[in-house]
Design a protein around this motif. Structure first.
Motif, PDB file in Angstrom:
ATOM      1  N   LEU A 163       0.803  -1.219   0.000  1.00 41.14           N
ATOM      2  CA  LEU A 163       0.000   0.000   0.000  1.00 41.14           C
ATOM      3  C   LEU A 163       0.841   1.278   0.000  1.00 41.14           C
ATOM      4  CD1 LEU A 163      -2.769  -1.019   2.554  1.00 41.14           C
ATOM      5  CD2 LEU A 163      -2.946  -0.930   0.066  1.00 41.14           C
ATOM      6  N   SER A 164       2.148   1.162   0.241  1.00 40.58           N
ATOM      7  CA  SER A 164       3.021   2.329   0.232  1.00 40.58           C
ATOM      8  C   SER A 164       4.079   2.152  -0.842  1.00 40.58           C
ATOM      9  CB  SER A 164       3.691   2.505   1.605  1.00 40.58           C
ATOM     10  OG  SER A 164       4.602   1.442   1.842  1.00 40.58           O
ATOM     11  N   CYS A 165       4.889   3.176  -1.056  1.00 42.09           N
ATOM     12  CA  CYS A 165       6.008   3.038  -1.989  1.00 42.09           C
ATOM     13  C   CYS A 165       7.293   3.250  -1.208  1.00 42.09           C
ATOM     14  CB  CYS A 165       5.902   4.033  -3.146  1.00 42.09           C
ATOM     15  SG  CYS A 165       5.849   5.765  -2.675  1.00 42.09           S
ATOM     16  N   ASP A 166       8.140   2.220  -1.153  1.00 40.24           N
ATOM     17  CA  ASP A 166       9.423   2.335  -0.465  1.00 40.24           C
ATOM     18  C   ASP A 166      10.336   3.219  -1.299  1.00 40.24           C
ATOM     19  OD1 ASP A 166       8.475   0.690   1.489  1.00 40.24           O
ATOM     20  OD2 ASP A 166       9.386  -1.127   0.687  1.00 40.24           O
ATOM     21  N   ILE A 167      11.006   4.156  -0.637  1.00 41.13           N
ATOM     22  CA  ILE A 167      11.749   5.198  -1.342  1.00 41.13           C
ATOM     23  C   ILE A 167      13.183   5.269  -0.827  1.00 41.13           C
ATOM     24  CG2 ILE A 167      11.924   7.704  -1.700  1.00 41.13           C
ATOM     25  CD1 ILE A 167       8.885   7.836  -1.578  1.00 41.13           C
ATOM     26  N   GLY A 168      14.121   5.430  -1.740  1.00 39.03           N
ATOM     27  CA  GLY A 168      15.511   5.708  -1.410  1.00 39.03           C
ATOM     28  C   GLY A 168      15.836   7.125  -1.843  1.00 39.03           C
ATOM     29  N   ILE A 169      16.514   7.888  -0.990  1.00 40.76           N
ATOM     30  CA  ILE A 169      16.806   9.286  -1.292  1.00 40.76           C
ATOM     31  C   ILE A 169      18.305   9.560  -1.192  1.00 40.76           C
ATOM     32  CG2 ILE A 169      16.407  11.696  -0.639  1.00 40.76           C
ATOM     33  CD1 ILE A 169      13.741  10.904   0.507  1.00 40.76           C
ATOM     34  N   ASP A 170      18.842  10.120  -2.253  1.00 44.04           N
ATOM     35  CA  ASP A 170      20.197  10.665  -2.235  1.00 44.04           C
ATOM     36  C   ASP A 170      20.032  12.176  -2.146  1.00 44.04           C
ATOM     37  OD1 ASP A 170      22.771  11.532  -2.615  1.00 44.04           O
ATOM     38  OD2 ASP A 170      22.921  10.890  -4.716  1.00 44.04           O
ATOM     39  N   ARG A 192       2.089   5.746   4.570  1.00 47.34           N
ATOM     40  CA  ARG A 192       3.332   6.511   4.485  1.00 47.34           C
ATOM     41  C   ARG A 192       4.508   5.585   4.132  1.00 47.34           C
ATOM     42  NH1 ARG A 192       4.373  10.053   9.605  1.00 47.34           N
ATOM     43  NH2 ARG A 192       4.071   8.037  10.654  1.00 47.34           N
ATOM     44  N   PRO A 193       5.452   6.054   3.313  1.00 46.48           N
ATOM     45  CA  PRO A 193       6.519   5.181   2.817  1.00 46.48           C
ATOM     46  C   PRO A 193       7.637   4.934   3.828  1.00 46.48           C
ATOM     47  CG  PRO A 193       6.840   7.405   2.001  1.00 46.48           C
ATOM     48  CD  PRO A 193       5.533   7.413   2.739  1.00 46.48           C
ATOM     49  N   ARG A 194       8.331   3.825   3.621  1.00 43.94           N
ATOM     50  CA  ARG A 194       9.613   3.608   4.294  1.00 43.94           C
ATOM     51  C   ARG A 194      10.670   4.306   3.445  1.00 43.94           C
ATOM     52  NH1 ARG A 194      10.308  -2.744   5.121  1.00 43.94           N
ATOM     53  NH2 ARG A 194       9.893  -2.646   2.885  1.00 43.94           N
ATOM     54  N   VAL A 195      11.631   4.934   4.104  1.00 43.54           N
ATOM     55  CA  VAL A 195      12.643   5.709   3.381  1.00 43.54           C
ATOM     56  C   VAL A 195      14.042   5.311   3.838  1.00 43.54           C
ATOM     57  CG1 VAL A 195      13.585   8.013   2.946  1.00 43.54           C
ATOM     58  CG2 VAL A 195      11.107   7.681   3.018  1.00 43.54           C
ATOM     59  N   VAL A 196      14.912   5.059   2.864  1.00 44.61           N
ATOM     60  CA  VAL A 196      16.342   4.891   3.122  1.00 44.61           C
ATOM     61  C   VAL A 196      17.034   6.125   2.549  1.00 44.61           C
ATOM     62  CG1 VAL A 196      18.414   3.570   2.595  1.00 44.61           C
ATOM     63  CG2 VAL A 196      16.269   2.378   3.081  1.00 44.61           C
ATOM     64  N   MET A 197      17.763   6.847   3.377  1.00 47.82           N
ATOM     65  CA  MET A 197      18.422   8.071   2.912  1.00 47.82           C
ATOM     66  C   MET A 197      19.912   8.037   3.204  1.00 47.82           C
ATOM     67  SD  MET A 197      17.383  12.071   3.441  1.00 47.82           S
ATOM     68  CE  MET A 197      18.124  12.370   5.042  1.00 47.82           C
ATOM     69  N   ALA A 198      20.704   8.490   2.243  1.00 52.61           N
ATOM     70  CA  ALA A 198      22.157   8.516   2.381  1.00 52.61           C
ATOM     71  C   ALA A 198      22.603   9.810   3.050  1.00 52.61           C
ATOM     72  CB  ALA A 198      22.812   8.377   1.008  1.00 52.61           C
ATOM     73  N   VAL A 199      23.584   9.694   3.965  1.00 54.28           N
ATOM     74  CA  VAL A 199      24.154  10.847   4.664  1.00 54.28           C
ATOM     75  C   VAL A 199      25.677  10.726   4.631  1.00 54.28           C
ATOM     76  CG1 VAL A 199      22.163  11.169   6.193  1.00 54.28           C
ATOM     77  CG2 VAL A 199      24.021   9.638   6.896  1.00 54.28           C
ATOM     78  N   VAL A 201      19.404  -1.425  -0.985  1.00 53.58           N
ATOM     79  CA  VAL A 201      19.152  -1.608   0.442  1.00 53.58           C
ATOM     80  C   VAL A 201      17.661  -1.846   0.685  1.00 53.58           C
ATOM     81  CG1 VAL A 201      19.188  -0.466   2.697  1.00 53.58           C
ATOM     82  CG2 VAL A 201      21.167  -0.290   1.188  1.00 53.58           C
ATOM     83  N   LEU A 202      16.799  -1.119  -0.025  1.00 55.67           N
ATOM     84  CA  LEU A 202      15.354  -1.324   0.100  1.00 55.67           C
ATOM     85  C   LEU A 202      14.958  -2.747  -0.281  1.00 55.67           C
ATOM     86  CD1 LEU A 202      13.991   2.013  -1.415  1.00 55.67           C
ATOM     87  CD2 LEU A 202      13.629   1.212   0.930  1.00 55.67           C
ATOM     88  N   ASP A 203      15.608  -3.289  -1.312  1.00 60.20           N
ATOM     89  CA  ASP A 203      15.290  -4.648  -1.761  1.00 60.20           C
ATOM     90  C   ASP A 203      15.622  -5.695  -0.713  1.00 60.20           C
ATOM     91  OD1 ASP A 203      14.262  -3.834  -4.191  1.00 60.20           O
ATOM     92  OD2 ASP A 203      16.167  -4.016  -5.255  1.00 60.20           O
ATOM     93  N   GLU A 204      16.667  -5.421   0.091  1.00 59.77           N
ATOM     94  CA  GLU A 204      17.092  -6.379   1.115  1.00 59.77           C
ATOM     95  C   GLU A 204      17.250  -5.651   2.447  1.00 59.77           C
ATOM     96  OE1 GLU A 204      20.187  -9.189  -0.283  1.00 59.77           O
ATOM     97  OE2 GLU A 204      20.162  -8.000  -2.120  1.00 59.77           O
ATOM     98  N   LEU A 205      16.184  -4.992   2.858  1.00 61.84           N
ATOM     99  CA  LEU A 205      16.251  -4.098   4.018  1.00 61.84           C
ATOM    100  C   LEU A 205      16.644  -4.829   5.299  1.00 61.84           C
ATOM    101  CD1 LEU A 205      15.894  -1.133   4.612  1.00 61.84           C
ATOM    102  CD2 LEU A 205      13.491  -1.556   5.126  1.00 61.84           C
ATOM    103  N   ASP A 206      16.060  -5.984   5.540  1.00 66.02           N
ATOM    104  CA  ASP A 206      16.369  -6.720   6.768  1.00 66.02           C
ATOM    105  C   ASP A 206      17.834  -7.128   6.819  1.00 66.02           C
ATOM    106  OD1 ASP A 206      13.761  -6.477   7.621  1.00 66.02           O
ATOM    107  OD2 ASP A 206      13.130  -8.413   6.797  1.00 66.02           O
ATOM    108  N   PHE A 207      18.361  -7.569   5.655  1.00 66.58           N
ATOM    109  CA  PHE A 207      19.765  -7.982   5.592  1.00 66.58           C
ATOM    110  C   PHE A 207      20.689  -6.810   5.919  1.00 66.58           C
ATOM    111  CE2 PHE A 207      23.717  -8.054   3.174  1.00 66.58           C
ATOM    112  CZ  PHE A 207      24.290  -9.239   3.606  1.00 66.58           C
ATOM    113  N   TYR A 208      20.453  -5.673   5.263  1.00 70.62           N
ATOM    114  CA  TYR A 208      21.351  -4.541   5.458  1.00 70.62           C
ATOM    115  C   TYR A 208      21.216  -3.923   6.840  1.00 70.62           C
ATOM    116  CZ  TYR A 208      22.844  -4.633   0.610  1.00 70.62           C
ATOM    117  OH  TYR A 208      23.403  -5.010  -0.600  1.00 70.62           O
TER     118      TYR A 208
END
Length: 343
Positions: free
Chosen positions: A12-19, A104-111, A329-336
């Motif tokens: 129901l959400s869209c997982d998002i990665g942000i640079d 609301r989406p899950r987000v992976v963001m690079a810092v 990372v989103l594809d294998e979130l638990d692993f990472y």
């Protein structure tokens, strides 16, 4: 039951990665790839902070806005300089990303790798306020290494140099962890500023950052080229105050960029000087991988190779390296989440 609930949330959400870069922001949507690639610029009304435009539209306003509108970059050297504006910018990019929006989406963001705890919390808070239900932060060089396909999980040294708009991140990675890292506040923006200062100092010509960027992209280089180039540059003469056009050569621009380029090379050399012998020996065969938009500067790979004696390659898609890494990372979130070690 919990697993079924989590899968339903993902649907129901869209997982998002942000640079979230100093110069550009890239957004990766799981299952779709990089869907947004826009400048990290926000135009707003002065005094009220009402957002007028974000991204490419806002960048076109840089240096051309009337008195009541200002165009700003809320990110400085890879970290948040203005929390409210950054939050508004992230919210804009999340809302623009295609996909389901019922949850609301899950987000992976690079810092940046050497970000402080305060800046890390500020980044996470900004993403949550912008609409994310869950946030995972990952160091930029780690995301870049994953995105360009380096075997980070192996017990061997992988050296990634990620050169963005605000920072250059150099990291030695082994067993899914950053063993050593160097971060210098030098990137595409610093190179542009070097060109601006060179034109002012040598020709008394005032140019804007967009013209400086055009010069860098068109004829900029870090190493002598087999065929040097030249181009016309337009600006304002500081003596007469009138518009002026002149021609500059790639040799001149290489000299203008020398200080910035030297800082990048020194960061790589300094990290290599401190590397453990076992990991350093791995790099003789594996070499150095360059990622980030500024890795496209002509001859930078040749210069680093000449200064280090190691093979250097530019990633196939250096501009998208970090964004693609957040996607993997989103594809294998638990692993990472369980395997990526923090330094």
């Amino acid at each position: 039951m919990l697993g079924l609930f989590n899968r339903l949330l993902s649907f129901l959400s869209c997982d998002i990665g942000i640079d979230l870069g100093t110069a550009n922001t890239l957004v990766f949507v799981r299952g779709r790839g990089v869907v947004i690639r826009e400048p990290s610029v926000v135009a707003m009304q002065q005094g009220t902070k009402k957002i007028v435009a974000v991204g490419a539209e806002a960048k076109r306003m840089l240096g051309r806005t009337p008195g009541n509108i200002i165009a700003v970059r809320p990110m400085k050297s890879g970290v948040i300089a203005d929390f409210e504006i950054t939050e508004a910018m992230i919210r804009y990019f999340i809302s623009k990303a295609p996909g389901h929006k019922l949850v609301r989406p899950r987000v992976v963001m690079a810092v940046p790798s050497e970000i402080t705890g305060v800046d890390r919390r500020a980044a996470e808070e900004a993403v949550r306020h912008a609409g994310a239900r869950d946030v995972m932060l990952i160091e930029e060089p780690m995301a870049a290494a994953i995105g360009v396909g380096l075997p980070i999980e192996q017990p061997a040294g992988n050296l990634i140099v990620d050169i963005g708009g605000g920072t250059c991140e150099v990291a030695l990675i082994s067993l899914a962890g950053i063993v050593q890292a160097k971060s210098v506040r030098v990137g595409g923006d610093a190179m542009d500023e070097c060109i601006v200062q060179y034109m002012r100092r040598v020709y008394n010509l005032l140019i804007g950052e967009r013209m400086a960027e055009d010069i860098k992209v068109s004829i900029g280089s870090a190493y002598p080229m087999s065929k040097e180039m030249s181009m016309e540059v337009r600006g304002r003469d500081l003596v007469s105050g009138l518009p002026k056009t002149l021609r500059v050569t790639s040799e001149e621009i290489r000299e203008a960029l020398k200080d910035s380029v030297t800082q990048i090379v020194d960061a790589v050399r300094n990290l290599l000087a401190e590397a453990k012998p076992e990991l350093a020996s791995d790099l003789v065969d594996r070499g150095i991988v360059l990622s980030g938009g500024s890795a496209l500067l002509r001859g930078l790979d040749r210069l680093i190779a000449a200064q280090t004696g190691l093979p250097v390659i530019v990633a196939d898609d250096p501009l998208s390296g970090v964004a693609n890494g957040t996607g993997r990372v989103l594809d294998e979130l638990d692993f990472y989440k369980s395997h990526i070690a923090r330094r």
